[in-house]
Design an enzyme around this catalytic site. Structure first.
Site, PDB file in Angstrom:
ATOM      1  N   LYS A   1       2.358  -3.877   7.232  1.00 48.23           N
ATOM      2  CA  LYS A   1       2.915  -3.064   5.490  1.00 48.23           C
ATOM      3  C   LYS A   1       4.392  -3.250   5.972  1.00 48.23           C
ATOM      4  CE  LYS A   1      -0.042  -5.003   2.894  1.00 48.23           C
ATOM      5  NZ  LYS A   1      -0.066  -6.090   2.323  1.00 48.23           N
TER       6      LYS A   1
ATOM      7  N   TYR B   1      -2.055  -0.524  11.372  1.00 43.34           N
ATOM      8  CA  TYR B   1      -1.954  -1.216   9.679  1.00 43.34           C
ATOM      9  C   TYR B   1      -0.655  -0.912   9.076  1.00 43.34           C
ATOM     10  CZ  TYR B   1      -3.230  -1.732   5.413  1.00 43.34           C
ATOM     11  OH  TYR B   1      -3.448  -1.561   3.297  1.00 43.34           O
ATOM     12  N   SER B   2      -0.474   0.076   8.690  1.00 43.29           N
ATOM     13  CA  SER B   2       0.518   0.720   7.733  1.00 43.29           C
ATOM     14  C   SER B   2       2.658   0.559   8.255  1.00 43.29           C
ATOM     15  CB  SER B   2       0.336   2.082   7.199  1.00 43.29           C
ATOM     16  OG  SER B   2       1.270   2.535   8.556  1.00 43.29           O
TER      17      SER B   2
ATOM     18  N   ASN C   1     -11.891  13.488   1.071  1.00 45.17           N
ATOM     19  CA  ASN C   1     -13.012  12.542   1.624  1.00 45.17           C
ATOM     20  C   ASN C   1     -14.469  12.950   1.352  1.00 45.17           C
ATOM     21  OD1 ASN C   1     -10.512  10.611   2.553  1.00 45.17           O
ATOM     22  ND2 ASN C   1     -11.218  10.474   4.232  1.00 45.17           N
TER      23      ASN C   1
ATOM     24  N   THR D   1       0.225  -1.619   0.241  1.00 42.67           N
ATOM     25  CA  THR D   1      -0.145  -0.156  -0.113  1.00 42.67           C
ATOM     26  C   THR D   1       0.689   1.102   0.169  1.00 42.67           C
ATOM     27  OG1 THR D   1      -1.044   1.131   1.235  1.00 42.67           O
ATOM     28  CG2 THR D   1       0.041  -0.465   2.641  1.00 42.67           C
TER      29      THR D   1
HETATM   30  P1  NAD Z   1      -9.527  -7.395   2.318  1.00 38.57           P
HETATM   31  O1  NAD Z   1      -9.695  -7.247   3.720  1.00 38.57           O
HETATM   32  O2  NAD Z   1     -11.470  -7.307   1.544  1.00 38.57           O
HETATM   33  O3  NAD Z   1      -9.275  -8.972   1.714  1.00 38.57           O
HETATM   34  C1  NAD Z   1      -8.474 -10.006   2.787  1.00 38.57           C
HETATM   35  C2  NAD Z   1      -8.109 -11.383   2.567  1.00 38.57           C
HETATM   36  O4  NAD Z   1      -7.698 -11.965   3.146  1.00 38.57           O
HETATM   37  C3  NAD Z   1      -9.776 -11.705   3.049  1.00 38.57           C
HETATM   38  O5  NAD Z   1     -10.504 -12.491   1.581  1.00 38.57           O
HETATM   39  C4  NAD Z   1      -9.681 -12.228   4.367  1.00 38.57           C
HETATM   40  O6  NAD Z   1     -10.321 -13.037   4.654  1.00 38.57           O
HETATM   41  C5  NAD Z   1      -8.124 -13.249   3.651  1.00 38.57           C
HETATM   42  N1  NAD Z   1      -6.955 -13.259   5.088  1.00 38.57           N
HETATM   43  C6  NAD Z   1      -6.899 -12.407   6.278  1.00 38.57           C
HETATM   44  N2  NAD Z   1      -6.134 -13.075   6.732  1.00 38.57           N
HETATM   45  C7  NAD Z   1      -5.974 -13.678   6.232  1.00 38.57           C
HETATM   46  C8  NAD Z   1      -5.026 -15.030   6.985  1.00 38.57           C
HETATM   47  N3  NAD Z   1      -3.972 -14.936   8.531  1.00 38.57           N
HETATM   48  N4  NAD Z   1      -5.007 -16.356   6.243  1.00 38.57           N
HETATM   49  C9  NAD Z   1      -5.695 -16.163   5.401  1.00 38.57           C
HETATM   50  N5  NAD Z   1      -5.846 -15.113   4.404  1.00 38.57           N
HETATM   51  C10 NAD Z   1      -6.098 -14.771   5.301  1.00 38.57           C
HETATM   52  O7  NAD Z   1      -8.457  -6.678   1.898  1.00 38.57           O
HETATM   53  P2  NAD Z   1      -8.092  -6.282   0.528  1.00 38.57           P
HETATM   54  O8  NAD Z   1      -8.863  -4.668   0.382  1.00 38.57           O
HETATM   55  O9  NAD Z   1      -8.432  -7.256  -0.645  1.00 38.57           O
HETATM   56  O10 NAD Z   1      -6.124  -5.966   0.776  1.00 38.57           O
HETATM   57  C11 NAD Z   1      -5.628  -6.454  -0.281  1.00 38.57           C
HETATM   58  C12 NAD Z   1      -4.150  -6.248  -0.375  1.00 38.57           C
HETATM   59  O11 NAD Z   1      -3.602  -5.460  -1.176  1.00 38.57           O
HETATM   60  C13 NAD Z   1      -4.126  -6.343   1.192  1.00 38.57           C
HETATM   61  O12 NAD Z   1      -2.343  -6.582   1.011  1.00 38.57           O
HETATM   62  C14 NAD Z   1      -3.998  -4.551   0.859  1.00 38.57           C
HETATM   63  O13 NAD Z   1      -3.045  -3.895   2.499  1.00 38.57           O
HETATM   64  C15 NAD Z   1      -3.600  -3.666   0.051  1.00 38.57           C
HETATM   65  N6  NAD Z   1      -3.634  -2.771  -0.563  1.00 38.57           N
HETATM   66  C16 NAD Z   1      -5.390  -2.562  -0.105  1.00 38.57           C
HETATM   67  C17 NAD Z   1      -5.900  -1.296  -1.257  1.00 38.57           C
HETATM   68  C18 NAD Z   1      -6.723  -1.285  -0.758  1.00 38.57           C
HETATM   69  O14 NAD Z   1      -7.319   0.388  -1.125  1.00 38.57           O
HETATM   70  N7  NAD Z   1      -8.125  -2.070  -0.092  1.00 38.57           N
HETATM   71  C19 NAD Z   1      -4.347  -0.432  -1.412  1.00 38.57           C
HETATM   72  C20 NAD Z   1      -3.652  -0.609  -1.878  1.00 38.57           C
HETATM   73  C21 NAD Z   1      -3.050  -2.139  -1.233  1.00 38.57           C
END
Ligand code: NAD
Length: 354
Positions: free
Chosen positions: A163, A159-160, A258, A133
């Site tokens: 990550k 969180y950050s 926002n 992220t």
């Molecule tokens: P999300 O919360 O919608 O989905 C996370 C998924 O991971 C879920 O299906 C959950 O069941 C699974 N999960 C959680 N813990 C687990 C574990 N211990 N073992 C196996 N599965 C597990 O998240 P998202 O928004 O789809 O984000 C996905 C990735 O992208 C993350 O790594 C996040 O940091 C990154 N990201 C997200 C955004 C955003 O805007 N949402 C932006 C940049 C990066």
């Protein structure tokens, strides 16, 4: 070339969109969805792909070393795309432990299993792509230049920080052991399958049900938004042509305060109800029927340690890999709105979990 992919977190928001993209773009590849199905995971999102035999599903935790290793071996995985994470900043403030466990320990478990699977003996071709992220870079002032890949990490929330730690582990496994890794750091995503605790789907579903729209502080914090399918396409480019050991920013040059986003969603739904009178009967509690959605906006106490502004400089991926987003914000928001109106069956049951 055909690949055998393991996609962690595939039942979550971005993972599910990525899997749909990948199956369509690479129909001959094997795709394995690996997900623990936490509150944020929804296997129903993947049901059409499973029913069509285009996807294998393994319910497993990324911290479970044995299950990870078995999945790598059973499907002869050569490409691991790692989305699984605890992803909601607010939850990381009230309960950081799960973030350390999944985002740090879980990422390390995957790296160690990948190392054992791919680097033993003479080794074999592989790729570990880590999805991260822009929040690892911290917060920008209004006039600061956007985040580049070389900026120092300054994470501010649990969180950050978790990550950021996982990004460092990925880097270290490349530097120390020669694991072929790439990392992408992306801005805020929006689009289909987005869990209704996050800003855009929260607002859409609350407007439809006539619930208030909580806006932190005075609503002036700025985020940079990218349509989720463009994120999936960007990751595809990095897996295909990115250089091992490199990191790539992915973003849409699309900064919004926002409050402006919330007002935009109100205005879009007001206009939609005006042009489609049947919506008022479907959603009888929605003020959009009277063009009054903005009346739901409620300012609430600011989030602790709330970052002021995020903005991604995506020049590297454009210059080196030729990637630019396909959607404008207008087209992406219109698609998102259509999707939430067409998929009430998907989001309504999740409101109890949010
Ligand atoms: P999300 O919360 O919608 O989905 C996370 C998924 O991971 C879920 O299906 C959950 O069941 C699974 N999960 C959680 N813990 C687990 C574990 N211990 N073992 C196996 N599965 C597990 O998240 P998202 O928004 O789809 O984000 C996905 C990735 O992208 C993350 O790594 C996040 O940091 C990154 N990201 C997200 C955004 C955003 O805007 N949402 C932006 C940049 C990066």
């Amino acid at each position: 070339m055909t690949r055998s992919l393991m996609v962690t977190g595939a039942a979550g928001f971005i993972g599910a969109n990525f899997v749909y993209h990948w199956v369509q773009a690479h129909p001959n590849d094997t795709v394995v969805a690996y997900d623990a199905l936490t509150y944020a995971g929804n296997r129903a999102s993947l049901a059409p792909l499973e029913a069509a035999g285009q996807l294998h599903f393994v319910q497993g935790d990324i911290c479970d070393s044995e299950c990870v290793s078995q999945t790598l071996a059973n499907y002869d995985i050569d490409t691991l795309v790692h989305f699984a994470a605890e992803s909601h900043v607010d939850r990381s403030i009230t309960g950081p432990d799960a973030f350390i466990q999944t985002n740090l320990v879980g990422t390390h478990t995957l790296l160690a299993a990948g190392r054992a699977h791919w680097l033993a003996g003479t080794g074999r071709p592989h790729r570990f792509h880590h999805v991260s992220t822009d929040e690892v870079f911290g917060s920008l002032s209004s006039d600061a230049p956007a985040f580049t890949e070389h900026l120092r990490y300054e994470p501010n929330s649990p969180y950050s920080a978790s990550k950021a730690g996982s990004d460092h582990l990925v880097r270290a496994y490349h530097h120390t052991y020669g694991l072929e890794v790439t990392t992408s750091n992306c801005s805020n995503n929006y689009g289909p399958f987005h869990f209704p605790e996050k800003l855009i789907p929260l607002c859409l579903t609350n407007i439809l049900d006539g619930r208030s729209l909580p806006v932190y502080g005075d609503g002036t914090n700025i985020r940079d938004w990218l349509y989720v399918v463009d994120h999936a396409r960007g990751i595809d480019r990095v897996i295909d042509s990115g250089k091992p050991g490199e990191t790539y920013n992915i973003g849409g040059n699309n900064e919004w305060a926002n409050l402006a986003i919330v007002e935009l969603l109100c205005d879009h739904l007001d206009a939609r109800f005006a042009s489609e009178p049947s919506l008022a009967a479907r959603f009888p509690k929605s003020p959009a029927a009277n063009r009054e959605s903005r009346g739901l906006i409620q300012f609430v106490d600011d989030r602790a340690g709330h970052d002021w502004r995020y903005a991604i400089d995506a020049n590297k991926i454009e210059k080196e890999l030729g990637f630019v987003p396909s959607e404008t914000f207008e087209t992406g928001i219109a698609k998102t709105l259509d999707w939430y109106l067409d998929n009430e069956d998907w989001w309504r049951p999740l409101l109890q979990r949010a």
